[in-house]
Design an enzyme around this catalytic site. Sequence first.
Site, PDB file in Angstrom:
ATOM      1  N   LYS A 115       4.424   3.116  18.564  1.00  0.00           N
ATOM      2  CA  LYS A 115       4.530   4.705  18.095  1.00  0.00           C
ATOM      3  C   LYS A 115       4.941   5.371  19.290  1.00  0.00           C
ATOM      4  CE  LYS A 115       1.352   4.113  14.650  1.00  0.00           C
ATOM      5  NZ  LYS A 115      -0.140   3.803  13.779  1.00  0.00           N
ATOM      6  N   ASP A 145       0.495  -1.523  18.111  1.00  0.00           N
ATOM      7  CA  ASP A 145       0.846  -0.739  17.167  1.00  0.00           C
ATOM      8  C   ASP A 145       0.784   0.739  17.843  1.00  0.00           C
ATOM      9  OD1 ASP A 145       1.145   0.282  14.184  1.00  0.00           O
ATOM     10  OD2 ASP A 145      -0.653   1.584  14.814  1.00  0.00           O
ATOM     11  N   THR A 176       0.893  -1.218   0.044  1.00  0.00           N
ATOM     12  CA  THR A 176       0.141  -0.154  -0.075  1.00  0.00           C
ATOM     13  C   THR A 176       0.953   1.310   0.016  1.00  0.00           C
ATOM     14  OG1 THR A 176      -1.550  -1.087   1.201  1.00  0.00           O
ATOM     15  CG2 THR A 176      -2.041   1.228   1.184  1.00  0.00           C
TER      16      THR A 176
HETATM   17  N1  HSE Z   1      -2.357   0.248  11.252  1.00  0.00           N
HETATM   18  C1  HSE Z   1      -1.963   1.598  11.548  1.00  0.00           C
HETATM   19  C2  HSE Z   1      -3.217   2.290  12.071  1.00  0.00           C
HETATM   20  C3  HSE Z   1      -1.475   2.025  10.285  1.00  0.00           C
HETATM   21  O1  HSE Z   1      -4.363   1.703  11.524  1.00  0.00           O
HETATM   22  O2  HSE Z   1      -3.101   3.423  12.429  1.00  0.00           O
HETATM   23  C4  HSE Z   1      -0.596   3.295  10.427  1.00  0.00           C
HETATM   24  O3  HSE Z   1       0.440   2.969  11.317  1.00  0.00           O
END
Ligand code: HSE
Length: 438
Positions: free
Chosen positions: A205, A201, A13
Amino acid sequence: MKEINIGILGCGTVGAGVSKLLLEKQALLESRIGARMRLKSVVDIDLETDRGVTFEPGVFTDDIHSVVNDPEVHIIVELIGGQGIAKDMILKAIQNGKHVITANKALLSEHGDELFQAAWEKGVDLYYEASVGGCMPVIKTIRESLVGNRIGSMIGILNGTCNYILTKITDEGSDFPAALAEAQAKGYAEAVPTLDVEGFDTAHKLAILNSLAYGMKINLNDIYIEGISGITPMDIEFAREFGYKIKLLAISKNNGDTVDARVHPTMIPFHNMLSNVNGSLNALTISGDSVDDIMLYGHGAGREPTASAVVSDITDIARNILSGARNRIPFLSCQWEHMKTIPVTPIDQIATNYYFRFSALDRPGVLSKIAGILGALNISIKSVHQKGRETQGPVPIVMLTHLAKEADVQTALKRISELDIVGDKPVLIRIEDESEDG
Ligand code: HSE
């Protein structure tokens, strides 16, 4: 016209998005940079799937080593993801003297120190704007625009998939699997969506942001992580009745010698701007001692927004190359040798406001038993609601607390769950409400 040669590893992507942007906006970028950004190579193991990009002959290849070892390539853009080949190829590219860009937050949050060290020693740049917050210029804002500030806190919505799911449940009453499937179809979700839904995730970050903002060595392992899979429509509705929305927040607070760093579903009041960040959008509030609060808001996932962030890194590096600068801007907030180890506060030592939902029998004395346990542990109740009236089964009893200590809360909930008048496991959701007294 000078040329900067770019090799992209991974044409999923984001890789396809970056390729498209570089090709379609070549003239615009040339006018802004003063050199031609030449897409020299794009690597993927799948050369068949149509990405909607027309490459010049010889650009699209499945030979990753030929690209990483190509002496003409100045910048390698790693968009493979994962931690195996992605890490090996970044290290190889660095060894070959190439500047590297990555969007790989999982890799940086686990192995960032090693990668930054390697780049520092080799004198090349390693940029990662797309790793946090998609198109929002989070990294540059903290590292460059706020360089004159001590960062006091960062609180944000950093996962588009979770925000999309919570918004769909809140606004449309969607069910969890359907909302997740939609987020996946729109290209927001990670290849393994539990990384999104279970909060990992967001934690990846947050680990990067902590390091960036406080000059601390990357520390993912000590971040408290709780995802959204346990959030029910019932809790979303109760939250609404109390004037709150539930969001998956990344919360980071600088206490000087320690840092609070946690990811969990959080109730925030309607007047908090984060509560109006909906769908796949992300936002981050950063508090600095000279600026007070600033907020970034935008698309945190998706092809074009993420490609935009990668291209901003390409531009920075191209400008460095053209001006002969190396490591002009430190990778994190300070020079590499100033990075420190700063401990993360264990979750049981934090203090905040809480929402509890108990499932209890509707009998005289039930509430006083629950309140007694809370009171004995110094947990002060701010409000109580009992929903419905049942002569047979349990009813939900919901409570909000004043400021309480997590360790006391955990002890109380354990004791309450052992009462025979209480069924199911009590639900706990932390509240972030600055207007609260404590
Ligand atoms: N999987 C991540 C989200 C993509 O849903 O924000 C961007 O880091």
